[in-house]
Write an enzyme that holds these catalytic residues in place. Structure first.
Site, short mmCIF file in Angstrom:
data_model
loop_
_atom_site.label_atom_id
_atom_site.label_comp_id
_atom_site.label_asym_id
_atom_site.label_seq_id
_atom_site.Cartn_x
_atom_site.Cartn_y
_atom_site.Cartn_z
N LYS A 147 4.97 10.46 -10.44
CA LYS A 147 3.63 10.72 -11.09
C LYS A 147 2.80 11.23 -10.16
O LYS A 147 3.07 10.89 -8.70
CB LYS A 147 3.34 8.96 -11.34
N HIS A 190 -0.12 -6.31 -4.62
CA HIS A 190 -0.07 -4.94 -4.66
C HIS A 190 0.76 -4.43 -3.41
O HIS A 190 1.65 -3.27 -3.79
CB HIS A 190 -1.36 -4.45 -5.19
N THR A 231 -1.08 4.40 -17.03
CA THR A 231 0.32 5.01 -16.49
C THR A 231 1.42 4.42 -17.56
O THR A 231 2.28 5.12 -17.63
CB THR A 231 0.38 4.27 -14.86
N ASP A 283 6.15 -3.09 -13.31
CA ASP A 283 5.03 -2.96 -12.44
C ASP A 283 4.33 -4.30 -11.94
O ASP A 283 4.87 -5.29 -12.69
CB ASP A 283 4.12 -1.94 -13.22
N GLN A 307 -7.15 -1.74 -2.42
CA GLN A 307 -8.01 -1.06 -1.47
C GLN A 307 -7.48 -1.80 -0.07
O GLN A 307 -8.25 -2.24 0.43
CB GLN A 307 -9.48 -1.50 -1.58
N GLY A 347 -28.94 -17.10 -10.60
CA GLY A 347 -27.74 -16.56 -10.60
C GLY A 347 -26.88 -17.26 -9.48
O GLY A 347 -25.63 -17.18 -9.40
N ASP A 361 6.43 4.76 -10.57
CA ASP A 361 5.93 5.31 -9.55
C ASP A 361 7.03 5.06 -8.59
O ASP A 361 7.98 4.18 -8.50
CB ASP A 361 4.51 5.28 -9.37
#
Length: 315
Positions: free
Chosen positions: A196, A134, A230, A222, A101, A42, A173
């Protein structure tokens, strides 16, 4: 653009070679010759089949699923290019994975968006070009230049050309209000917001709609559509409260898990996305329209290579 500059080269890994080829075509170039193979255990091996000495090299690789595989390919590609004496290595990451994150939302959470930024820098990357992060503050996770491109104008132009009447732009949102406001301003339309509550990851509960939507054509906007929970719940809530019809759009069609079936079975009239991510070949959804970001990225590469302003693209 009529490119003949031998000091500019475009390479790709495996995440979205079709987009890379489109970008090269817009620059009147061929993709750089390279190969990516995997050993039986791999491990990834990358071989560069042409000289890159002294060149400005741009590597096109969104960190889409499988994100870890594609990140590793990119890291090894950067290392190969640096060891081959490339003048600069610029990462074109149309979709920046792990961007959700971006902070410690709970005790003992990792900040994986920062970890990925660290890995890319340590590998030797000189610059990052990305689209619709994001969280915009991720630009600050890097200590190298980050050129942040926007898909909103492209999506807006598409809806302008549809000549829809009585439009309202809807943010799914509170966090997406700025994005929705930008589209609404270009369309000359009001905005509405879906309040939301998210009890758990990938689970959304629609609570309330702020703004007038009755009898109007709603466009939900979005940055990402992932499992489509959503966006489909929001569309249903809009129709239940009197919207005439509902469209949805996003820059990054992650479309994981039940997303395709949810979109197909939803009240949405059309879902407009871009090709920052390569849709699987078996994706079959009559409601999805894909717009290409290749010309935008090609223009950004051209400007960066020639040391011109990238922000002028969005003036």
């Amino acid at each position: 653009m009529g490119y003949r500059d031998r000091k500019l080269k475009i390479f790709t890994c495996n995440a979205n070679p079709k987009l890379a080829a489109e970008i090269a075509h817009h620059l009147d170039m061929k993709l750089g010759n390279s190969s990516i193979v995997r050993f039986s255990d791999g491990e990834v091996r990358i071989k560069l089949d042409e000289s890159v000495r002294g060149c400005d090299v741009f590597v096109v690789q969104p960190t889409s699923a499988p994100a870890n595989e594609h990140i590793m390919e990119m890291l090894i590609m950067v290392d190969a290019l640096k060891r081959a004496s490339a003048g600069s290595v610029n990462l074109v990451i149309p979709y920046y994975g792990y961007a959700r994150q971006d902070r410690k939302a709970r005790p003992r959470d990792p900040i994986t968006a920062k970890l990925v930024a660290n890995l890319l820098q340590v590998s030797g990357a000189d610059r990052v070009i990305t689209m619709d992060l994001h969280a915009g503050q991720i630009q600050g996770f890097f200590d190298i230049p980050v050129d942040h491109l926007f898909g909103g104008p492209l999506l807006t132009k598409y809806f302008q050309e549809k000549n829809l009447s009585n439009v309202v732009v809807v943010s799914p949102d509170v966090g997406g209000v700025t994005r929705a406001s930008g589209m609404a301003e270009r369309l000359g339309a009001p905005i509405a917001i879906i309040d939301k509550r998210r009890p758990d990851a990938n689970v959304a509960e629609i609570m309330n709609i702020i703004g007038s939507i009755e009898g109007k054509t709603a466009i939900m906007v979005d940055d990402i559509i992932d499992t489509a929970g959503t966006i489909t719940l929001g569309a249903q809530a809009l129709m239940d409260r009197g919207a005439k019809e509902v469209y949805a759009c996003c820059t990054h069609p992650v479309l994981s898990g039940p997303a395709i079936s949810r979109l197909e079975q939803s009240v949405l009239k059309e879902v407009v996305v871009t090709n920052t991510l390569a849709l699987p070949a078996d994706t079959k959804c009559s409601k999805i329209t894909v717009l290409s970001v290749a010309s935008l990225i090609a223009e950004a590469i051209d400007r960066i290579h020639n040391e011109e302003s990238v922000s002028k693209l969005f003036d």
